[in-house]
Design a protein around this motif. Structure first.
Motif, short mmCIF file in Angstrom:
data_model
loop_
_atom_site.label_atom_id
_atom_site.label_comp_id
_atom_site.label_asym_id
_atom_site.label_seq_id
_atom_site.Cartn_x
_atom_site.Cartn_y
_atom_site.Cartn_z
N LEU A 86 0.82 -1.22 0.00
CA LEU A 86 0.00 0.00 0.00
C LEU A 86 0.85 1.27 0.00
O LEU A 86 0.44 2.29 -0.55
CB LEU A 86 -0.97 0.00 1.18
N LEU A 87 2.04 1.21 0.59
CA LEU A 87 2.94 2.36 0.52
C LEU A 87 3.46 2.55 -0.90
O LEU A 87 3.62 3.67 -1.37
CB LEU A 87 4.11 2.20 1.50
N ARG A 88 3.71 1.43 -1.58
CA ARG A 88 4.21 1.50 -2.96
C ARG A 88 3.10 1.88 -3.93
O ARG A 88 3.28 2.67 -4.82
CB ARG A 88 4.82 0.14 -3.34
N TRP A 89 1.91 1.30 -3.76
CA TRP A 89 0.77 1.55 -4.63
C TRP A 89 -0.43 1.97 -3.77
O TRP A 89 -1.32 1.14 -3.48
CB TRP A 89 0.41 0.33 -5.46
N PRO A 90 -0.50 3.23 -3.39
CA PRO A 90 -1.56 3.67 -2.46
C PRO A 90 -2.98 3.52 -2.99
O PRO A 90 -3.92 3.44 -2.20
CB PRO A 90 -1.24 5.13 -2.20
N LYS A 91 -3.17 3.46 -4.28
CA LYS A 91 -4.52 3.36 -4.84
C LYS A 91 -4.96 1.91 -5.04
O LYS A 91 -6.03 1.66 -5.56
CB LYS A 91 -4.60 4.13 -6.15
N LEU A 92 -4.13 0.98 -4.59
CA LEU A 92 -4.45 -0.44 -4.70
C LEU A 92 -5.70 -0.74 -3.88
O LEU A 92 -5.80 -0.35 -2.73
CB LEU A 92 -3.26 -1.26 -4.20
N HIS A 93 -6.65 -1.44 -4.48
CA HIS A 93 -7.89 -1.78 -3.78
C HIS A 93 -7.60 -2.84 -2.72
O HIS A 93 -6.86 -3.79 -2.97
CB HIS A 93 -8.94 -2.29 -4.77
N PRO A 94 -8.19 -2.72 -1.53
CA PRO A 94 -7.87 -3.66 -0.44
C PRO A 94 -8.42 -5.08 -0.62
O PRO A 94 -7.89 -6.02 -0.04
CB PRO A 94 -8.46 -3.00 0.80
N LEU A 95 -9.47 -5.27 -1.42
CA LEU A 95 -10.05 -6.60 -1.54
C LEU A 95 -9.07 -7.65 -2.07
O LEU A 95 -8.99 -8.75 -1.52
CB LEU A 95 -11.32 -6.57 -2.38
N PRO A 96 -8.29 -7.35 -3.13
CA PRO A 96 -7.30 -8.35 -3.55
C PRO A 96 -6.27 -8.64 -2.46
O PRO A 96 -5.80 -9.77 -2.32
CB PRO A 96 -6.62 -7.71 -4.77
N LEU A 97 -5.94 -7.63 -1.66
CA LEU A 97 -4.99 -7.84 -0.57
C LEU A 97 -5.58 -8.76 0.49
O LEU A 97 -4.88 -9.64 1.02
CB LEU A 97 -4.57 -6.51 0.04
N PHE A 98 -6.86 -8.56 0.83
CA PHE A 98 -7.52 -9.46 1.78
C PHE A 98 -7.51 -10.89 1.25
O PHE A 98 -7.22 -11.83 1.98
CB PHE A 98 -8.97 -9.03 2.03
N PHE A 99 -7.86 -11.02 -0.03
CA PHE A 99 -7.91 -12.34 -0.64
C PHE A 99 -6.54 -13.00 -0.62
O PHE A 99 -6.40 -14.16 -0.22
CB PHE A 99 -8.44 -12.23 -2.08
#
Length: 180
Positions: free
Chosen positions: A153-166
């Motif tokens: 998230l620091l590298r790509w702040p606009k990354l959507h959290p759902l893929p990260l949760f998955f």
């Protein structure tokens, strides 16, 4: 404790936390945990983590954790009192401050106060995160997943959290299955 005393205790706990919630509900997680688990013994550490997970999975603000705690110790009345004690005071204060705040935009003290409160909110949120991580008892894996997520998230702040949760869930399942 009688029902009336429990309801009064809920108000006594959640009204001050309401005023301390700079940065949102996450900023008072440590305070909620301390009061509900350590001081009043309303819930165990495990129950707190479970209620936290449910409050995050449910639609609405994550601070619905207070509603679950109130429900757990005093049913419908506890849920209602805990929720109102957390939301009403800070909402009224926010409304009043916003009314005055707009009049002074651009003044030096206004900017200084705004910039000074940002790290306070971040610090309070970090305290909440640390409490949940410590109570979860998951070992090193949750810490590594949290640090990895933070780095992404620091590298790509606009990354959507759902893929990260998955991705975090998949990694956790695979690692736990490999260890078992």
């Amino acid at each position: 404790m009688r029902d009336d005393n429990v309801l009064i205790a809920l108000v006594a706990v959640f009204v001050p936390l309401s005023f301390a919630s700079i940065g949102g509900g996450t900023s008072i997680l440590a305070g909620i945990q301390h009061q509900a688990v350590d001081v009043h013994h309303w819930v165990t550490s495990r129950e707190f983590v479970d209620m936290f997970a449910i409050s995050r999975a449910a639609p609405g603000p994550g601070s619905l954790l207070t509603t679950l705690i109130g429900w757990h110790i005093a049913g419908w009345a506890g849920a209602l009192i805990a929720t109102l004690a957390l939301y009403v005071p800070s909402s009224l204060l926010c409304y009043g401050v916003a009314f005055v705040w707009r009049r002074h935009r651009g003044k030096v003290w206004h900017t200084a106060l705004e910039e000074g409160l940002a790290p306070v909110g971040v610090g309070l949120m970090m305290a909440g995160v640390l409490v949940i991580m410590q109570l979860s008892g998951g070992g090193v894996l949750p810490w590594l997943l949290a640090l990895g997520t933070m780095a992404l998230l620091l590298r790509w702040p606009k990354l959507h959290p759902l893929p990260l949760f998955f991705m975090g869930g998949v990694i956790a399942v695979v690692v736990r299955a490999a260890v078992s």
